[in-house]
Write a protein that holds these residues in place. Structure first.
Motif, PDB file in Angstrom:
ATOM      1  N   TYR A  10      -8.993  19.099 -10.825  1.00  0.00           N
ATOM      2  CA  TYR A  10      -8.330  17.896 -11.347  1.00  0.00           C
ATOM      3  C   TYR A  10      -7.278  18.316 -12.360  1.00  0.00           C
ATOM      4  CZ  TYR A  10      -7.865  14.111 -14.818  1.00  0.00           C
ATOM      5  OH  TYR A  10      -7.375  13.188 -15.703  1.00  0.00           O
ATOM      6  N   TYR A  11      -6.180  17.549 -12.436  1.00  0.00           N
ATOM      7  CA  TYR A  11      -5.198  17.789 -13.496  1.00  0.00           C
ATOM      8  C   TYR A  11      -4.477  16.493 -13.818  1.00  0.00           C
ATOM      9  CZ  TYR A  11      -1.435  19.897 -16.220  1.00  0.00           C
ATOM     10  OH  TYR A  11      -0.566  20.245 -17.231  1.00  0.00           O
TER      11      TYR A  11
ATOM     12  N   VAL B  46      -3.908  11.398  -6.694  1.00  0.00           N
ATOM     13  CA  VAL B  46      -3.049  12.587  -6.766  1.00  0.00           C
ATOM     14  C   VAL B  46      -3.410  13.492  -7.948  1.00  0.00           C
ATOM     15  CG1 VAL B  46      -0.634  13.354  -6.871  1.00  0.00           C
ATOM     16  CG2 VAL B  46      -1.223  11.356  -5.545  1.00  0.00           C
ATOM     17  N   HIS B  47      -4.242  13.007  -8.875  1.00  0.00           N
ATOM     18  CA  HIS B  47      -4.706  13.904  -9.936  1.00  0.00           C
ATOM     19  C   HIS B  47      -5.753  14.895  -9.418  1.00  0.00           C
ATOM     20  CE1 HIS B  47      -7.092  10.026 -10.638  1.00  0.00           C
ATOM     21  NE2 HIS B  47      -7.967  10.861 -10.110  1.00  0.00           N
ATOM     22  N   TRP B  48      -6.288  14.642  -8.197  1.00  0.00           N
ATOM     23  CA  TRP B  48      -7.197  15.618  -7.580  1.00  0.00           C
ATOM     24  C   TRP B  48      -6.370  16.724  -6.945  1.00  0.00           C
ATOM     25  CZ3 TRP B  48     -12.048  15.511  -8.920  1.00  0.00           C
ATOM     26  CH2 TRP B  48     -12.660  14.300  -9.257  1.00  0.00           C
ATOM     27  N   LEU B  49      -6.683  17.967  -7.295  1.00  0.00           N
ATOM     28  CA  LEU B  49      -5.952  19.120  -6.779  1.00  0.00           C
ATOM     29  C   LEU B  49      -6.442  19.489  -5.385  1.00  0.00           C
ATOM     30  CD1 LEU B  49      -6.036  21.316 -10.020  1.00  0.00           C
ATOM     31  CD2 LEU B  49      -4.175  19.837  -9.233  1.00  0.00           C
ATOM     32  N   SER B  50      -5.634  20.268  -4.680  1.00  0.00           N
ATOM     33  CA  SER B  50      -6.029  20.726  -3.344  1.00  0.00           C
ATOM     34  C   SER B  50      -7.153  21.744  -3.414  1.00  0.00           C
ATOM     35  CB  SER B  50      -4.831  21.358  -2.633  1.00  0.00           C
ATOM     36  OG  SER B  50      -4.452  22.560  -3.277  1.00  0.00           O
ATOM     37  N   GLN B  51      -7.312  22.377  -4.569  1.00  0.00           N
ATOM     38  CA  GLN B  51      -8.336  23.399  -4.729  1.00  0.00           C
ATOM     39  C   GLN B  51      -8.572  23.637  -6.210  1.00  0.00           C
ATOM     40  OE1 GLN B  51      -6.556  26.837  -2.892  1.00  0.00           O
ATOM     41  NE2 GLN B  51      -5.278  27.277  -4.646  1.00  0.00           N
ATOM     42  N   VAL B  52      -9.696  24.240  -6.509  1.00  0.00           N
ATOM     43  CA  VAL B  52      -9.894  24.739  -7.865  1.00  0.00           C
ATOM     44  C   VAL B  52      -8.859  25.832  -8.078  1.00  0.00           C
ATOM     45  CG1 VAL B  52     -11.453  25.996  -9.396  1.00  0.00           C
ATOM     46  CG2 VAL B  52     -12.347  24.195  -7.909  1.00  0.00           C
ATOM     47  N   PRO B  53      -8.102  25.793  -9.165  1.00  0.00           N
ATOM     48  CA  PRO B  53      -7.034  26.780  -9.341  1.00  0.00           C
ATOM     49  C   PRO B  53      -7.548  28.206  -9.277  1.00  0.00           C
ATOM     50  CG  PRO B  53      -6.858  25.047 -10.990  1.00  0.00           C
ATOM     51  CD  PRO B  53      -8.171  24.837 -10.292  1.00  0.00           C
ATOM     52  N   LYS B  54      -6.728  29.063  -8.686  1.00  0.00           N
ATOM     53  CA  LYS B  54      -7.028  30.492  -8.752  1.00  0.00           C
ATOM     54  C   LYS B  54      -6.633  30.993 -10.135  1.00  0.00           C
ATOM     55  CE  LYS B  54      -6.739  31.484  -3.850  1.00  0.00           C
ATOM     56  NZ  LYS B  54      -6.168  32.340  -2.797  1.00  0.00           N
ATOM     57  N   GLY B  55      -7.148  32.142 -10.476  1.00  0.00           N
ATOM     58  CA  GLY B  55      -6.818  32.706 -11.782  1.00  0.00           C
ATOM     59  C   GLY B  55      -7.750  32.267 -12.882  1.00  0.00           C
ATOM     60  N   LEU B  56      -8.898  31.650 -12.526  1.00  0.00           N
ATOM     61  CA  LEU B  56      -9.869  31.238 -13.541  1.00  0.00           C
ATOM     62  C   LEU B  56     -10.953  32.284 -13.748  1.00  0.00           C
ATOM     63  CD1 LEU B  56     -10.310  27.440 -12.742  1.00  0.00           C
ATOM     64  CD2 LEU B  56      -8.807  28.527 -14.408  1.00  0.00           C
ATOM     65  N   ALA B  57     -10.734  33.458 -13.156  1.00  0.00           N
ATOM     66  CA  ALA B  57     -11.659  34.568 -13.357  1.00  0.00           C
ATOM     67  C   ALA B  57     -10.849  35.831 -13.592  1.00  0.00           C
ATOM     68  CB  ALA B  57     -12.580  34.731 -12.149  1.00  0.00           C
ATOM     69  N   SER B  58     -11.413  36.756 -14.337  1.00  0.00           N
ATOM     70  CA  SER B  58     -10.750  38.029 -14.580  1.00  0.00           C
ATOM     71  C   SER B  58     -10.798  38.871 -13.311  1.00  0.00           C
ATOM     72  CB  SER B  58     -11.451  38.781 -15.715  1.00  0.00           C
ATOM     73  OG  SER B  58     -12.758  39.174 -15.299  1.00  0.00           O
TER      74      SER B  58
ATOM     75  N   GLU C 285      -0.947  14.617 -26.275  1.00  0.00           N
ATOM     76  CA  GLU C 285      -2.375  14.402 -26.051  1.00  0.00           C
ATOM     77  C   GLU C 285      -3.024  15.685 -25.560  1.00  0.00           C
ATOM     78  OE1 GLU C 285      -5.261  11.442 -23.389  1.00  0.00           O
ATOM     79  OE2 GLU C 285      -3.085  11.296 -23.263  1.00  0.00           O
ATOM     80  N   ASP C 286      -4.199  16.004 -26.098  1.00  0.00           N
ATOM     81  CA  ASP C 286      -4.945  17.161 -25.642  1.00  0.00           C
ATOM     82  C   ASP C 286      -5.338  16.958 -24.186  1.00  0.00           C
ATOM     83  OD1 ASP C 286      -7.656  18.744 -25.268  1.00  0.00           O
ATOM     84  OD2 ASP C 286      -6.632  19.629 -26.984  1.00  0.00           O
ATOM     85  N   PRO C 287      -5.272  18.018 -23.365  1.00  0.00           N
ATOM     86  CA  PRO C 287      -5.610  17.843 -21.951  1.00  0.00           C
ATOM     87  C   PRO C 287      -7.079  17.556 -21.677  1.00  0.00           C
ATOM     88  CG  PRO C 287      -5.199  20.162 -22.445  1.00  0.00           C
ATOM     89  CD  PRO C 287      -4.799  19.379 -23.665  1.00  0.00           C
ATOM     90  N   SER C 288      -7.931  17.650 -22.693  1.00  0.00           N
ATOM     91  CA  SER C 288      -9.342  17.351 -22.504  1.00  0.00           C
ATOM     92  C   SER C 288      -9.515  15.936 -21.965  1.00  0.00           C
ATOM     93  CB  SER C 288     -10.100  17.487 -23.827  1.00  0.00           C
ATOM     94  OG  SER C 288     -10.021  18.811 -24.305  1.00  0.00           O
ATOM     95  N   THR C 289     -10.489  15.737 -21.117  1.00  0.00           N
ATOM     96  CA  THR C 289     -10.699  14.450 -20.465  1.00  0.00           C
ATOM     97  C   THR C 289     -12.181  14.104 -20.469  1.00  0.00           C
ATOM     98  OG1 THR C 289     -11.133  15.350 -18.270  1.00  0.00           O
ATOM     99  CG2 THR C 289      -8.822  15.030 -18.876  1.00  0.00           C
ATOM    100  N   ILE C 290     -12.464  13.015 -19.780  1.00  0.00           N
ATOM    101  CA  ILE C 290     -13.850  12.592 -19.607  1.00  0.00           C
ATOM    102  C   ILE C 290     -14.668  13.676 -18.905  1.00  0.00           C
ATOM    103  CG2 ILE C 290     -13.485  11.438 -17.388  1.00  0.00           C
ATOM    104  CD1 ILE C 290     -15.359   9.186 -18.449  1.00  0.00           C
ATOM    105  N   PHE C 291     -13.992  14.528 -18.122  1.00  0.00           N
ATOM    106  CA  PHE C 291     -14.711  15.609 -17.446  1.00  0.00           C
ATOM    107  C   PHE C 291     -15.264  16.621 -18.441  1.00  0.00           C
ATOM    108  CE2 PHE C 291     -11.751  14.232 -14.023  1.00  0.00           C
ATOM    109  CZ  PHE C 291     -12.714  13.823 -13.120  1.00  0.00           C
ATOM    110  N   ASN C 292     -14.603  16.761 -19.579  1.00  0.00           N
ATOM    111  CA  ASN C 292     -15.120  17.679 -20.585  1.00  0.00           C
ATOM    112  C   ASN C 292     -16.458  17.204 -21.132  1.00  0.00           C
ATOM    113  OD1 ASN C 292     -11.796  17.867 -21.146  1.00  0.00           O
ATOM    114  ND2 ASN C 292     -12.902  19.787 -20.936  1.00  0.00           N
ATOM    115  N   LEU C 293     -16.635  15.895 -21.162  1.00  0.00           N
ATOM    116  CA  LEU C 293     -17.915  15.352 -21.606  1.00  0.00           C
ATOM    117  C   LEU C 293     -19.009  15.693 -20.593  1.00  0.00           C
ATOM    118  CD1 LEU C 293     -19.177  13.806 -23.913  1.00  0.00           C
ATOM    119  CD2 LEU C 293     -18.685  11.674 -22.706  1.00  0.00           C
TER     120      LEU C 293
END
Length: 727
Positions: A627-628, A519-531, A592-600
């Motif tokens: 992911y979130y 369930v930490h996998w999102l249905s999509q890459v969030p919108k709003g990540l681009a100007s 906890e900072d939201p940074s995860t193993i994915f940041n690596l």
């Protein structure tokens, strides 16, 4: 410059002879003819979302009886669907939208009579939303269905032709309309407007919300007689007769564009937020008679009566626009001449009505084929690299036992239906099924009851390796018989491919849901990540970092909230009353900072992007992990807001990145272990974006980075275990 026209584009108000209310029979015929397609769209949306309050917006509603005809049709459809699904009908909230000059008064005055016609148990709330639909009108994810009829061929403005042949004279600067029609400029304006319309509606619609649009189009051939074309001919005649000043006529244009079906289809595909359910064209005569069957066709005594009918219809639509530019004094003359033109061209007066039925796409529809673990049983397969997930499942076992025991004791079903959501493949998949059956077998013995039969539904996305699961079933069934004996209830295992952000099972059919590390996998890459200009806001990163702009954090948080509430709503419909659910997924502590193993992983990709030949920087900027990892507080708030479940437990389960391997294991071996399971989980997603050839190098560098980090800090996951019961 192009000038907005929203202040003067509206139909004739009131209920007089030339009002739109008394000259809108053709749109009414279209609305009624398309009711089956409307029913198709409403049923699809309603069956997916099952809202207790259905929110519908009619865009370009105008005034008169048609505005409430759409409302009535939708209420009838939704009530019939509720009856068929055996659920309570929803409350309805309708938003009637049109431009600021629309005659909303006439609509509101008709509401008491309309409410009186509704069934006694129907709750319907009708509101007005003045404003242009070429922009945002509603909050994000707030509308279930959009309807629009005979509106989208109107442009947001007359195109800017200042760079073309026609120039605006000094005495005409500031006028709303400019020059004669120039198709390339109009096509460009329509393309900009329609894409903005789609993007705005996509933000406002709930996941898998629907939309039905009907608007005037044009045939692919060059023979298209249009109302603006006839008006232009009339204005030219009146200029030559010195009835209108040439400059006033020259700088007048109607902000209409009539697109072809191919143009519309191409723009929907290019914008990317919607799937096309239908895109059809209905050939229509200007008098609307082609929409009638023989028994209901309107009969005209002669061509004059037919032309008079058409003229009144078009006058109710175009008069406010003409009056704003030329004044009221010549309106009768213009439309008398218009009637004569109609008689002249009557046999050729046809146009296509474009009918477009759309469903909002979840990005998961585009990533279903890549969001899965590595299949098979090879060195980099998930089956051979899922020890960490197995340990998390074992930590959750006492909570699973507590929940499913409570469910079983309360319901005592003859056949226990259990669904494992995000089952993946490999030994963990059937471990959950085996443990649940063992728990229930023991409970049955303690209650001196015959054990139930079991139906286990294994769900994951369509790209999951179901083959490996199914090939292991003979051994699994053999071990069951060996361990449990002949008295153990039969077990039926079913594969269910599909996203758990959509319906998977019939209503009230499942007793217990289990999900681990999904369930930490999102249905999509969030919108709003681009100007608005398309520039990546999270440039160089693939997830939230401590340097990410607030908009990035907000986008991820909102996407999780939207997805998790939808997940809960869908599962509550599928669960029996008193059914249970245990979810285990990656989370984080409040501080906890939201940074995860994915940041690596992102750091390694960024490093490789600096070496241009390895990773293209543009590809990295366009890639974000869907992911979130939420906090306990966020999860509790979402469960409470959605309202279908009671929280039995929410607990953290701490586990090292190395799955707490033996202390004698060397750091390089631990780092290799982490690298292998991360590759098993993320390689399909990364391969899709960056290609197969960099995978070895990417995960070798990642493994090296993990080894270095292990020497300086403790690397742990804070996993959330959530136990719920359906209210």
């Amino acid at each position: 410059m192009a000038v907005p026209v929203e202040q003067v584009i509206h139909m004739n108000g009131g209920v007089g002879e030339t009002s739109y209310a008394n000259n809108s029979s053709i749109p009414k015929k279209v609305i009624m003819r398309l009711k089956p397609i409307l029913e198709e769209g409403i049923n699809k949306m309603y069956g997916t979302n099952l809202p207790t309050c259905m929110k519908v917006a009619d865009l370009g509603c105008s005034s008169g009886p048609n505005a409430l005809l759409v409302v009535s049709n939708i209420i009838d459809i939704a009530n019939e669907t509720s009856l068929r699904l055996k659920v309570d009908p929803p409350t309805f909230q309708f938003f009637l939208n049109d431009l600021f000059g629309n005659d909303f008064n006439s609509i509101f005055k008709s509401l008491p009579e309309f409410y009186h016609t509704l069934k006694q148990d129907t709750t319907c709330l009708i509101n007005a939303t003045p404003g242009t639909f070429f922009g945002t009108l509603f909050p994000s994810n707030s509308i279930h269905f959009f309807h629009s009829s005979f509106s989208l061929h109107w442009l947001s403005q007359v195109p800017d032709l200042s760079s073309e042949e026609a120039k605006i004279g000094d005495d005409d600067k500031g006028n709303i309309y400019v020059t004669s029609i120039n198709p390339p400029s109009y096509a460009k304006q329509f393309k900009e407007d329609f894409k903005l319309f789609l993007r705005s509606r996509s933000k406002e619609l709930v996941p898998k919300g629907g939309m039905l649009l009907t608007f005037m189009g044009r045939f692919d051939t060059s023979e298209n007689i249009t109302v603006p074309g006839l008006i232009r001919m009339i204005l030219n005649d009146m200029v030559s007769e010195n009835l209108i000043e040439e400059t006033r006529s020259k700088y007048f244009s109607v902000p209409n564009y009539f697109a072809t079906a191919d143009e519309v289809r191409e723009m929907i595909k290019g914008e990317g937020s919607f799937s096309v359910e239908r895109l059809e064209s209905i050939k229509t005569s200007w008098d609307g008679s082609s929409l009638d069957d023989e028994t209901s066709k309107k009969r005209f005594t002669d061509e004059n009566e037919r032309a008079e009918f058409i003229t009144r219809n078009k006058r109710s639509v175009f008069e406010p626009l003409l009056k704003a530019h030329f004044g009221e004094g010549i309106m009768d003359e213009i439309f008398l001449r218009f009637k004569n033109k109609v008689i002249q061209f009557l046999p050729k007066l046809e146009y296509p009505i474009l009918v477009v039925s759309l469903t909002k796409i979840l990005a998961s529809m585009a990533t279903d084929t890549v969001l899965h673990m590595n299949g098979g049983i090879g060195e980099t397969s998930y089956a051979n690299n899922s020890l960490l997930q197995r340990k998390v499942m074992l930590k959750a076992k006492p909570i699973v036992k507590e929940n499913i025991t409570r469910v079983y004791r309360k319901i005592l079903p003859d056949c226990l239906n259990v669904a494992d959501l995000g089952c993946s493949s490999g030994p963990n998949t059937l471990m959950t099924a085996s443990e649940i059956m063992g728990i229930i077998h023991a409970v049955s013995l303690s209650l001196r009851l015959k054990p139930p039969s079991f139906q286990i539904f294994l769900n994951d996305l369509p790209g999951n390796d179901f083959n490996t699961i199914f090939q292991s079933l003979p051994d699994f069934y053999g071990k069951l018989r060996q361990d449990q004996g002949d008295k153990f209830g039969p077990c039926f295992i079913v594969g269910v491919p599909g996203s758990f952000y959509g319906r998977l099972f019939p209503d009230n059919s499942i007793h217990f849901f289990h999900s681990s590390f999904s369930v930490h996998w999102l249905s999509q890459v969030p919108k709003g990540l681009a100007s608005n200009g398309g520039t990546a806001l999270n440039k160089g990163d693939i997830y939230i970092t401590d340097t990410s702009p607030p908009a990035v954090r907000k986008a991820y948080c909102e996407q999780f909230q939207e997805d998790f509430k939808l997940f809960l709503k869908l599962r509550s419909v599928e669960l029996v009353q008193g059914g249970g659910m245990v979810l285990t997924f990656r989370g984080r502590l409040e501080d906890e900072d939201p940074s995860t193993i994915f940041n690596l992983v992102g750091m390694v990709l960024h490093e490789m992007a600096l070496e241009v030949s390895i990773v293209e920087e543009a590809k990295l900027d366009k890639f974000d992990i869907p992911y979130y990892g939420p906090t306990e507080k966020e999860v509790r708030e979402m469960v409470e807001e959605e309202g279908s479940f009671s929280v039995e437990r929410v607990e953290y389960s701490k586990l090292g990145w190395d799955a707490e391997m033996n202390e004698s294991t060397t750091t390089p071996m631990k780092a290799k272990f982490v690298g292998q399971y991360m590759r098993a989980v993320t390689e399909p997603l990364l391969k899709k974006q960056f290609g197969d050839e960099i995978m070895e190098e990417l995960f070798q560098r990642f493994t090296n980075q993990v080894g270095q980090l292990m020497q300086v800090k403790e690397l742990v996951y804070n996993n959330l275990i959530v136990s719920l019961t359906k209210n």
